[in-house]
Enzyme design. Structure first.
Site, short mmCIF file in Angstrom:
data_model
loop_
_atom_site.label_atom_id
_atom_site.label_comp_id
_atom_site.label_asym_id
_atom_site.label_seq_id
_atom_site.Cartn_x
_atom_site.Cartn_y
_atom_site.Cartn_z
N GLY A 10 0.85 -1.11 -0.09
CA GLY A 10 0.02 0.04 0.12
C GLY A 10 0.84 1.31 -0.08
O GLY A 10 2.18 1.22 0.22
N LEU A 12 1.12 3.80 2.26
CA LEU A 12 2.01 3.87 3.47
C LEU A 12 3.04 2.56 3.79
O LEU A 12 4.10 2.67 3.85
CB LEU A 12 1.05 3.94 4.64
CG LEU A 12 1.76 3.84 6.00
CD1 LEU A 12 3.05 5.15 6.19
CD2 LEU A 12 0.95 3.78 7.36
N THR A 64 -9.43 0.65 2.15
CA THR A 64 -9.50 2.16 2.15
C THR A 64 -10.17 2.75 1.17
O THR A 64 -10.24 4.20 1.27
CB THR A 64 -8.06 2.68 2.02
OG1 THR A 64 -7.47 2.00 0.84
CG2 THR A 64 -6.84 1.75 3.17
N THR A 103 -7.76 6.38 11.71
CA THR A 103 -8.01 7.57 10.81
C THR A 103 -8.69 8.84 11.45
O THR A 103 -9.47 8.34 12.44
CB THR A 103 -8.94 6.97 9.61
OG1 THR A 103 -9.46 8.17 8.76
CG2 THR A 103 -10.21 6.13 10.11
N TYR A 127 -16.78 3.45 6.53
CA TYR A 127 -15.08 3.04 6.70
C TYR A 127 -14.97 3.80 8.09
O TYR A 127 -13.92 3.11 8.63
CB TYR A 127 -14.50 4.07 5.32
CG TYR A 127 -12.97 4.38 5.67
CD1 TYR A 127 -12.11 3.09 5.44
CD2 TYR A 127 -12.36 5.32 6.12
CE1 TYR A 127 -10.85 3.27 5.67
CE2 TYR A 127 -11.09 5.68 6.42
CZ TYR A 127 -10.31 4.48 6.27
OH TYR A 127 -8.91 4.60 6.29
N TRP A 152 -5.42 12.16 5.43
CA TRP A 152 -4.94 12.76 4.14
C TRP A 152 -3.68 12.35 3.72
O TRP A 152 -2.85 13.30 3.55
CB TRP A 152 -5.14 14.16 4.26
CG TRP A 152 -6.50 14.76 4.63
CD1 TRP A 152 -7.71 14.13 5.29
CD2 TRP A 152 -6.76 16.21 4.22
NE1 TRP A 152 -8.76 15.06 5.41
CE2 TRP A 152 -8.08 16.31 4.70
CE3 TRP A 152 -6.33 17.10 3.78
CZ2 TRP A 152 -9.11 17.44 4.46
CZ3 TRP A 152 -7.05 18.41 3.28
CH2 TRP A 152 -8.44 18.44 4.11
N1 LIG Z 1 -4.78 6.93 2.66
C1 LIG Z 1 -5.30 7.83 3.59
O1 LIG Z 1 -5.48 8.93 3.38
C2 LIG Z 1 -5.49 7.50 5.11
C3 LIG Z 1 -6.07 8.16 5.96
C4 LIG Z 1 -5.85 7.70 7.27
C5 LIG Z 1 -5.79 6.64 7.61
N2 LIG Z 1 -5.29 5.63 6.62
C6 LIG Z 1 -5.22 4.34 7.13
O2 LIG Z 1 -3.62 3.93 6.82
C7 LIG Z 1 -3.35 2.74 6.67
C8 LIG Z 1 -2.55 2.74 5.08
O3 LIG Z 1 -3.28 3.55 4.34
P1 LIG Z 1 -2.89 3.44 2.70
O4 LIG Z 1 -3.44 4.67 2.02
O5 LIG Z 1 -1.55 3.04 2.72
O6 LIG Z 1 -3.90 2.37 1.91
P2 LIG Z 1 -3.67 1.45 0.68
O7 LIG Z 1 -2.68 2.13 -0.24
O8 LIG Z 1 -5.02 1.26 0.21
O9 LIG Z 1 -2.93 0.10 1.16
C9 LIG Z 1 -3.88 -0.96 1.93
C10 LIG Z 1 -3.15 -2.06 1.87
O10 LIG Z 1 -3.81 -3.21 2.31
C11 LIG Z 1 -3.69 -4.28 1.66
N3 LIG Z 1 -5.05 -4.96 2.01
C12 LIG Z 1 -6.32 -4.54 1.59
N4 LIG Z 1 -7.16 -5.74 1.93
C13 LIG Z 1 -6.68 -6.55 2.76
C14 LIG Z 1 -6.83 -7.81 3.42
N5 LIG Z 1 -8.12 -8.48 3.45
N6 LIG Z 1 -5.86 -8.62 3.92
C15 LIG Z 1 -4.64 -8.10 3.83
N7 LIG Z 1 -4.16 -7.07 3.34
C16 LIG Z 1 -5.14 -6.27 2.65
C17 LIG Z 1 -3.98 -3.69 0.10
O11 LIG Z 1 -3.44 -4.63 -0.60
P3 LIG Z 1 -3.90 -4.67 -2.17
O12 LIG Z 1 -3.35 -3.48 -2.64
O13 LIG Z 1 -3.04 -5.62 -2.79
O14 LIG Z 1 -5.35 -4.68 -2.03
C18 LIG Z 1 -2.88 -2.71 0.55
O15 LIG Z 1 -1.46 -3.32 0.40
C19 LIG Z 1 -4.81 1.97 6.51
O16 LIG Z 1 -5.12 1.27 7.50
C20 LIG Z 1 -5.72 3.33 6.45
O17 LIG Z 1 -6.96 3.07 7.05
C21 LIG Z 1 -5.01 6.01 5.33
#
Ligand SMILES: NC(=O)c1ccc[n+]([C@@H]2O[C@H](COP(=O)([O-])OP(=O)(O)OC[C@H]3O[C@@H](n4cnc5c(N)ncnc54)[C@H](OP(=O)(O)O)[C@@H]3O)[C@@H](O)[C@H]2O)c1
Length: 280
Positions: A10, A12, A64, A103, A127, A152
């Protein structure tokens, strides 16, 4: 430190891999993607944690897609809540510490001053609900876990707001961006560094981790245009003019006090954006 990371592919996750492998330190990383271990598969999660015997489990994996969660409620809870609980139970068994990514969307956005870690959760989206419920459940299973709430995210190696704006700006003279949602943009390398520091400090409880300062999406987009010297005009619009399936908080700035307690200080979001654009 021996670390097992879920969500390594992902936005992060890729930076956490980078942060934990960039020098020849004694850290040992097991970096897992969904193909290696689906959070919904309890037996598999138990197995990989038993085999990797981590000091810390970093739980960055999640479903996400904020709008997608609205129409896929069962999947959102299966991954973000039950999946996270699977990792917490396995952590308890293996006596590993757990850091769970959460989040700003656990809040309803009605405050007008930064959210403190103890403020009441009241999510406005599926979410946010799945993450808020996960926080409560994980604290019951593993009272000494660390919950890092962030907001964000932007960074390299995946979809994010600056990348979308730059892409649109390459073909459009004007872009409309909402100006009534305020939060703190957070650059994934800065976040990854802070999270690893929290692990080294044996952090526990809820910690808010974002870049410093705040803006609206419109202000964020304007800064992207200014710094990249592109001529596209950014027009402010309201959320009501731009309806999306999931409701977003109007204000979700997170107070940095809990992070400062560990003597960790995050750069301003404009400084982070400059570094993002330099490497883009
Ligand atoms: N993005 C934001 O703005 C934001 C804001 C606040 C908090 N967060 C939190 O920060 C964390 C990282 O966010 P991110 O933006 O890096 O998310 P991301 O890019 O969507 O990455 C999520 C990761 O989780 C994996 N995943 C999805 N479903 C899964 C499952 N069932 N079992 C195991 N792995 C699974 C995905 O694999 P695939 O890609 O192969 O599906 C991907 O590697 C998350 O917990 C998110 O809730 C994000």
């Amino acid at each position: 430190m021996r670390v097992t990371l879920f969500g390594a592919s992902g936005l992060l996750g890729q930076e956490l891999v980078h942060e934990l492998t960039r020098d020849a330190s004694a850290d040992q990383l097991t970096a897992l993607s969904v193909e290696d271990a689906d959070l919904r598969d309890h037996a598999r999660i138990r197995g990989v944690i038993r085999d990797s015997r981590p000091d810390w489990i970093l739980l960055s994996a999640a479903y996400t897609d904020v709008d997608g969660c609205e129409s896929n409620r069962d999947l959102a809870f299966a991954v973000n809540c039950e999946g996270a609980a699977n990792a917490a139970r396995a952590a308890r068994e293996a006596k590993s510490r757990l850091l769970f990514l959460s989040t700003d969307y656990v809040f309803d956005g009605t405050k007008r001053s930064p959210y403190e870690t103890g403020d009441a959760r009241n999510p406005a989206s599926v979410y946010g609900e799945s993450k808020a419920r996960a926080e409560e459940q994980l604290l019951e299973i593993l009272p000494d876990l660390c919950i890092a709430r962030t907001s964000w995210l932007f960074g390299h190696g995946g979809k994010c707001f600056p990348a979308t704006i730059l892409k649109l700006a390459s073909t459009r003279p004007e872009i409309s961006v909402v100006n009534d949602q305020r939060g703190s943009p957070t650059f994934t390398p800065d976040l990854a560094s802070a999270l690893v520091q929290l692990c080294r400090a044996e952090a526990r409880g809820i910690v808010h981790v974002t870049n410093s300062g705040n803006c609206t999406w419109y202000e964020f987009a304007r800064e992207i245009m200014q710094m990249s010297g592109l001529p596209t005009t950014i027009n402010p619009v309201t959320t009501a003019e731009f309806p999306r399936p999931a409701r977003r908080p109007a204000y979700s700035v997170l107070s940095p006090d809990s992070l400062h307690a560990y003597n960790i200080h995050m750069p301003e979001w404009q400084d982070a954006l400059r570094r993002y654009l330099q490497a883009a």
